[in-house]
Scaffold this motif. Structure first.
Motif, PDB file in Angstrom:
ATOM      1  N   THR A  16       0.831  -1.197   0.000  1.00  0.00           N
ATOM      2  CA  THR A  16       0.000   0.000   0.000  1.00  0.00           C
ATOM      3  C   THR A  16       0.868   1.250   0.000  1.00  0.00           C
ATOM      4  N   GLY A  17       0.218   2.379  -0.240  1.00  0.00           N
ATOM      5  CA  GLY A  17       0.942   3.645  -0.279  1.00  0.00           C
ATOM      6  C   GLY A  17       1.716   3.801  -1.574  1.00  0.00           C
ATOM      7  N   GLY A  18       2.746   4.605  -1.518  1.00  0.00           N
ATOM      8  CA  GLY A  18       3.562   4.849  -2.693  1.00  0.00           C
ATOM      9  C   GLY A  18       2.984   5.935  -3.586  1.00  0.00           C
ATOM     10  N   SER A  19       3.827   6.431  -4.473  1.00  0.00           N
ATOM     11  CA  SER A  19       3.450   7.505  -5.383  1.00  0.00           C
ATOM     12  C   SER A  19       3.397   6.983  -6.815  1.00  0.00           C
ATOM     13  N   PRO A  20       2.325   7.270  -7.566  1.00  0.00           N
ATOM     14  CA  PRO A  20       2.230   6.775  -8.939  1.00  0.00           C
ATOM     15  C   PRO A  20       3.208   7.498  -9.861  1.00  0.00           C
ATOM     16  N   LEU A  21       3.799   6.738 -10.744  1.00  0.00           N
ATOM     17  CA  LEU A  21       4.772   7.242 -11.710  1.00  0.00           C
ATOM     18  C   LEU A  21       4.391   6.753 -13.096  1.00  0.00           C
ATOM     19  N   GLY A  22       4.402   7.662 -14.068  1.00  0.00           N
ATOM     20  CA  GLY A  22       4.186   7.257 -15.449  1.00  0.00           C
ATOM     21  C   GLY A  22       5.513   7.071 -16.164  1.00  0.00           C
ATOM     22  N   VAL A  23       5.652   5.960 -16.888  1.00  0.00           N
ATOM     23  CA  VAL A  23       6.880   5.676 -17.635  1.00  0.00           C
ATOM     24  C   VAL A  23       6.517   5.362 -19.087  1.00  0.00           C
ATOM     25  N   VAL A  24       7.057   6.147 -19.998  1.00  0.00           N
ATOM     26  CA  VAL A  24       6.908   5.886 -21.422  1.00  0.00           C
ATOM     27  C   VAL A  24       8.185   5.196 -21.876  1.00  0.00           C
ATOM     28  N   CYS A  25       8.136   3.882 -21.985  1.00  0.00           N
ATOM     29  CA  CYS A  25       9.354   3.122 -22.305  1.00  0.00           C
ATOM     30  C   CYS A  25       9.825   3.370 -23.738  1.00  0.00           C
ATOM     31  N   ASP A  26       8.907   3.695 -24.632  1.00  0.00           N
ATOM     32  CA  ASP A  26       9.268   4.047 -26.007  1.00  0.00           C
ATOM     33  C   ASP A  26       9.334   5.565 -26.110  1.00  0.00           C
ATOM     34  N   ALA A  29       8.606   7.772 -29.235  1.00  0.00           N
ATOM     35  CA  ALA A  29       7.241   8.060 -29.668  1.00  0.00           C
ATOM     36  C   ALA A  29       6.799   9.469 -29.281  1.00  0.00           C
ATOM     37  N   VAL A  30       7.512  10.067 -28.313  1.00  0.00           N
ATOM     38  CA  VAL A  30       7.220  11.454 -27.894  1.00  0.00           C
ATOM     39  C   VAL A  30       8.553  12.199 -27.964  1.00  0.00           C
ATOM     40  N   PRO A  31       8.975  12.655 -29.142  1.00  0.00           N
ATOM     41  CA  PRO A  31      10.375  13.058 -29.339  1.00  0.00           C
ATOM     42  C   PRO A  31      10.758  14.440 -28.833  1.00  0.00           C
ATOM     43  N   GLY A  32       9.839  15.361 -28.720  1.00  0.00           N
ATOM     44  CA  GLY A  32      10.216  16.738 -28.418  1.00  0.00           C
ATOM     45  C   GLY A  32       9.946  17.122 -26.979  1.00  0.00           C
ATOM     46  N   GLU A  35       6.404  18.417 -26.474  1.00  0.00           N
ATOM     47  CA  GLU A  35       5.432  17.325 -26.496  1.00  0.00           C
ATOM     48  C   GLU A  35       5.489  16.522 -25.194  1.00  0.00           C
ATOM     49  N   ARG A  36       6.689  16.299 -24.692  1.00  0.00           N
ATOM     50  CA  ARG A  36       6.825  15.557 -23.433  1.00  0.00           C
ATOM     51  C   ARG A  36       6.232  16.343 -22.260  1.00  0.00           C
ATOM     52  N   GLN A  37       6.474  17.643 -22.259  1.00  0.00           N
ATOM     53  CA  GLN A  37       5.900  18.470 -21.207  1.00  0.00           C
ATOM     54  C   GLN A  37       4.377  18.431 -21.255  1.00  0.00           C
ATOM     55  N   GLN A  38       3.824  18.428 -22.445  1.00  0.00           N
ATOM     56  CA  GLN A  38       2.379  18.354 -22.605  1.00  0.00           C
ATOM     57  C   GLN A  38       1.838  17.033 -22.065  1.00  0.00           C
ATOM     58  N   VAL A  39       2.519  15.936 -22.392  1.00  0.00           N
ATOM     59  CA  VAL A  39       2.085  14.623 -21.895  1.00  0.00           C
ATOM     60  C   VAL A  39       2.139  14.590 -20.369  1.00  0.00           C
ATOM     61  N   ALA A  40       3.232  15.069 -19.793  1.00  0.00           N
ATOM     62  CA  ALA A  40       3.365  15.067 -18.336  1.00  0.00           C
ATOM     63  C   ALA A  40       2.276  15.906 -17.678  1.00  0.00           C
ATOM     64  N   VAL A  49       8.395   9.784 -16.797  1.00  0.00           N
ATOM     65  CA  VAL A  49       9.718   9.474 -17.351  1.00  0.00           C
ATOM     66  C   VAL A  49       9.576   8.987 -18.795  1.00  0.00           C
ATOM     67  N   PHE A  50      10.472   9.472 -19.646  1.00  0.00           N
ATOM     68  CA  PHE A  50      10.574   8.991 -21.025  1.00  0.00           C
ATOM     69  C   PHE A  50      11.915   8.283 -21.163  1.00  0.00           C
ATOM     70  N   VAL A  51      11.877   7.014 -21.551  1.00  0.00           N
ATOM     71  CA  VAL A  51      13.095   6.223 -21.703  1.00  0.00           C
ATOM     72  C   VAL A  51      13.558   6.346 -23.152  1.00  0.00           C
ATOM     73  N   ASP A  52      14.702   6.991 -23.345  1.00  0.00           N
ATOM     74  CA  ASP A  52      15.202   7.261 -24.689  1.00  0.00           C
ATOM     75  C   ASP A  52      16.111   6.165 -25.220  1.00  0.00           C
TER      76      ASP A  52
END
Length: 230
Positions: A16-26, A29-32, A35-40, A49-52
């Protein structure tokens, strides 16, 4: 269509608990940056996080309103996720520098430096009750890490994190970078209970390095929908 992985970082032993994190492994697909700021911003997590480059561990980190050169919980969550997907790394490469990562039992760890943590201020309060009584957010400007000893002899701390930067995050549930900063200031190992139910371990190492550890669990995988802003 690109997937978004959501994990929870710094969960307690019961998951339980913890903080949710979004990870875009590709990340490609969000190169700029825009665009990344907009997604976040659209996702609304404390960080995304975007994994490059999976093989090299190259990552790019965003809050809903800013790009970060370094952050703790996104790196722990990303390291855990890559390992769970069968592509483990021992280094994550950030703008601030290369961050070693490894696992010890149920904990995922990273190693960084307090000077990589920018724009955050710690403030000690007289008691756990005083920290818990703070409004969300407290008055004032700038990123505040409010903390008090729960048991100083045992090295246990109660903390809450308030970005106070004018975006959607009024209180940060779990903050590895702030924990790193605090451990560096105290010069000792600590165990931190933050937010509604998150647990962070911090260890002071040689040469100014500080290690942050936590448990991670998978939450969901869903398509990443990018919506134009107007």
């Amino acid at each position: 269509m690109t997937d978004l992985d959501v994990v929870r970082v710094f969960v307690r032993q019961d998951g339980t608990g913890g903080s949710p994190l979004g990870v875009v492994c590709d990340g490609a697909a969000v190169p700029g940056a825009a665009e990344r700021q907009q997604v976040a911003r659209q996702l609304g997590f404390s960080e995304t996080v975007f994994v490059d480059d999976t093989a090299r561990g190259q990552v790019d980190i965003y809050t809903p309103s800013a790009r970060l050169p370094f952050a703790g919980y996104p790196l722990i969550g990303t390291a855990w996720l890559l390992g769970a997907q069968g592509t483990p790394v021992d280094v994550l490469r950030t703008v601030a520098g290369d961050v070693a990562t490894w696992t010890e039992g149920e904990f995922t760890w990273i190693r960084g430096r307090a000077e990589w943590v920018s724009g955050k201020r710690t403030q000690r309060f007289p008691s756990v009750a005083a920290v818990d009584a703070l409004p969300t957010p407290p008055e004032g400007d700038g990123w505040l890490y409010a903390w008090a000893w729960a048991d100083e002899a045992a090295g246990t701390i109660r903390a809450r994190g308030f970005p106070r930067r004018g975006d959607a995050i009024a209180e940060d549930e779990a903050t590895g970078a702030a924990a790193m900063l605090l451990a560096g200031e105290l010069g000792r190992d600590v165990r931190i209970s933050q937010g509604r139910g998150s647990e962070i371990l911090a260890r002071v190492s040689d040469g100014g390095w500080i290690e942050i550890g936590g448990r991670v669990t998978a939450a969901e995988v869903r398509p990443l929908h990018q919506r134009p802003e107007g």
